[in-house]
Design a protein around this motif. Structure first.
Motif, short mmCIF file in Angstrom:
data_model
loop_
_atom_site.label_atom_id
_atom_site.label_comp_id
_atom_site.label_asym_id
_atom_site.label_seq_id
_atom_site.Cartn_x
_atom_site.Cartn_y
_atom_site.Cartn_z
N THR A 101 0.84 -1.18 0.00
CA THR A 101 0.00 0.00 0.00
C THR A 101 0.88 1.24 0.00
O THR A 101 1.77 1.36 0.85
N GLY A 102 0.67 2.12 -0.94
CA GLY A 102 1.42 3.36 -1.01
C GLY A 102 0.59 4.54 -0.54
O GLY A 102 -0.61 4.60 -0.80
N ILE A 103 1.24 5.45 0.18
CA ILE A 103 0.60 6.69 0.62
C ILE A 103 1.44 7.83 0.06
O ILE A 103 2.61 7.98 0.43
N ILE A 104 0.87 8.64 -0.82
CA ILE A 104 1.67 9.66 -1.47
C ILE A 104 0.92 10.99 -1.54
O ILE A 104 -0.28 11.02 -1.84
N PRO A 105 1.58 12.08 -1.23
CA PRO A 105 0.93 13.40 -1.37
C PRO A 105 0.66 13.72 -2.84
O PRO A 105 1.41 13.31 -3.73
N ASN A 106 -0.39 14.47 -3.07
CA ASN A 106 -0.78 14.80 -4.44
C ASN A 106 0.33 15.52 -5.21
O ASN A 106 0.54 15.28 -6.40
N PHE A 107 1.08 16.40 -4.52
CA PHE A 107 2.09 17.16 -5.24
C PHE A 107 3.22 16.27 -5.74
O PHE A 107 3.81 16.54 -6.79
N LEU A 108 3.50 15.18 -5.03
CA LEU A 108 4.51 14.24 -5.51
C LEU A 108 3.95 13.37 -6.63
O LEU A 108 4.66 13.04 -7.59
N ALA A 109 2.70 12.98 -6.51
CA ALA A 109 2.07 12.18 -7.57
C ALA A 109 2.06 12.94 -8.89
O ALA A 109 2.25 12.35 -9.97
N LYS A 110 1.89 14.27 -8.83
CA LYS A 110 1.89 15.08 -10.04
C LYS A 110 3.26 15.12 -10.72
O LYS A 110 3.36 15.39 -11.91
N LEU A 111 4.30 14.83 -9.94
CA LEU A 111 5.65 14.78 -10.51
C LEU A 111 5.95 13.42 -11.14
O LEU A 111 7.07 13.16 -11.57
N GLU A 112 4.92 12.55 -11.16
CA GLU A 112 5.02 11.23 -11.79
C GLU A 112 6.05 10.33 -11.11
O GLU A 112 6.74 9.56 -11.75
N VAL A 113 6.10 10.44 -9.77
CA VAL A 113 6.99 9.53 -9.05
C VAL A 113 6.21 8.43 -8.33
O VAL A 113 6.78 7.61 -7.64
N ALA A 114 4.88 8.40 -8.49
CA ALA A 114 4.08 7.36 -7.86
C ALA A 114 4.30 6.02 -8.55
O ALA A 114 4.39 5.94 -9.78
N HIS A 115 4.40 4.96 -7.77
CA HIS A 115 4.53 3.61 -8.31
C HIS A 115 3.21 3.23 -8.99
O HIS A 115 2.13 3.47 -8.45
N LYS A 116 3.28 2.62 -10.16
CA LYS A 116 2.08 2.39 -10.97
C LYS A 116 1.40 1.05 -10.73
O LYS A 116 0.26 0.85 -11.15
N THR A 117 2.07 0.10 -10.05
CA THR A 117 1.52 -1.26 -9.98
C THR A 117 1.29 -1.73 -8.54
O THR A 117 1.33 -2.92 -8.28
N LEU A 118 1.05 -0.82 -7.63
CA LEU A 118 0.84 -1.20 -6.24
C LEU A 118 -0.50 -1.89 -6.05
O LEU A 118 -1.43 -1.74 -6.84
N SER A 119 -0.62 -2.65 -4.95
CA SER A 119 -1.89 -3.29 -4.61
C SER A 119 -2.95 -2.23 -4.30
O SER A 119 -4.13 -2.40 -4.62
N GLU A 120 -2.49 -1.14 -3.68
CA GLU A 120 -3.41 -0.09 -3.24
C GLU A 120 -2.61 1.20 -3.09
O GLU A 120 -1.45 1.16 -2.67
N ILE A 121 -3.21 2.32 -3.43
CA ILE A 121 -2.52 3.61 -3.24
C ILE A 121 -3.51 4.64 -2.73
O ILE A 121 -4.67 4.68 -3.17
#
Length: 200
Positions: free
Chosen positions: A61-81
């Motif tokens: 499970t990933g927990i990521i702030p929106n501003f980091l997700a907008k930088l396209e650093v979020a993992h794309k294949t997690l079970s849950e985010i």
């Protein structure tokens, strides 16, 4: 442990051993059916721990702030985010989903998260095990400084001992499981893992 937060660097470090240990830890947690909760990124040791779990059939499970997700650093294949607004929300959400914490090598962010959860443990806000995986002696100097804090009267020995330390993932996971078993046996301790509303 049903779930564990992993704090670690968004950089891989400059020695292969850091990524090797992160990937192996992910594999071991998957084998134990322990869900990994982490910062949701795909870079550095963060991406490596997630890949190690997912490649071995585990859940992340990933927990990521929106501003980091907008930088396209979020993992794309997690079970849950989960997407949150602030770094404070991120840290509180990660801990609320976990039975324990493991810190791998990292930078300012990793140290911030590690010392915050130790402070929460000291204040009996968080009651799970807090483990430090001292890969390649990465944290040797930090541990010396913790001892200096005790020596100079700024940290009580029993609070110094809240940090479980090991050089290998096997050793650390054994210590963390023993901590949980001891907590269950000791009925004088609060059996809840955390308060409903962690400090801001």
């Amino acid at each position: 442990m049903n779930s564990v937060v992993v704090y670690c660097g968004s950089n891989p470090g400059n020695k292969p051993v850091y990524k090797e240990v992160a990937h192996k830890l992910g594999k071991q947690l998957a084998a134990r059916n322990t869900k990994v909760i982490y910062g949701g990124g795909n870079l550095g040791l963060m991406g490596t721990i997630a890949d190690g779990v997912l490649e071995n059939g585990g859940a992340v499970t990933g927990i990521i702030p929106n501003f980091l997700a907008k930088l396209e650093v979020a993992h794309k294949t997690l079970s849950e985010i989960h997407f949150v607004d602030t770094m404070h929300e991120r840290k509180a959400k990660m801990v609320s989903l976990s039975d324990g914490v493991i810190a791998l090598p990292g930078g300012y962010g990793t140290l911030d998260e590690l010392f915050e959860i130790l402070a929460w443990s000291q204040l009996r806000i968080f009651h799970g095990p807090v483990g430090l995986l001292n890969v390649n002696g990465f944290y040797d100097h930090l541990l010396i400084h913790l001892d200096k804090m005790v020596e100079e009267g700024f940290l009580r020995p029993e609070n110094r001992d809240l940090l479980l330390i090991a050089d290998t993932a096997d050793q650390l996971l054994e210590k963390m499981e023993a901590f949980l078993a001891n907590r269950e046996e000791n009925k004088t301790l609060d059996t809840s893992l955390y308060l409903t509303d962690p400090p801001k």
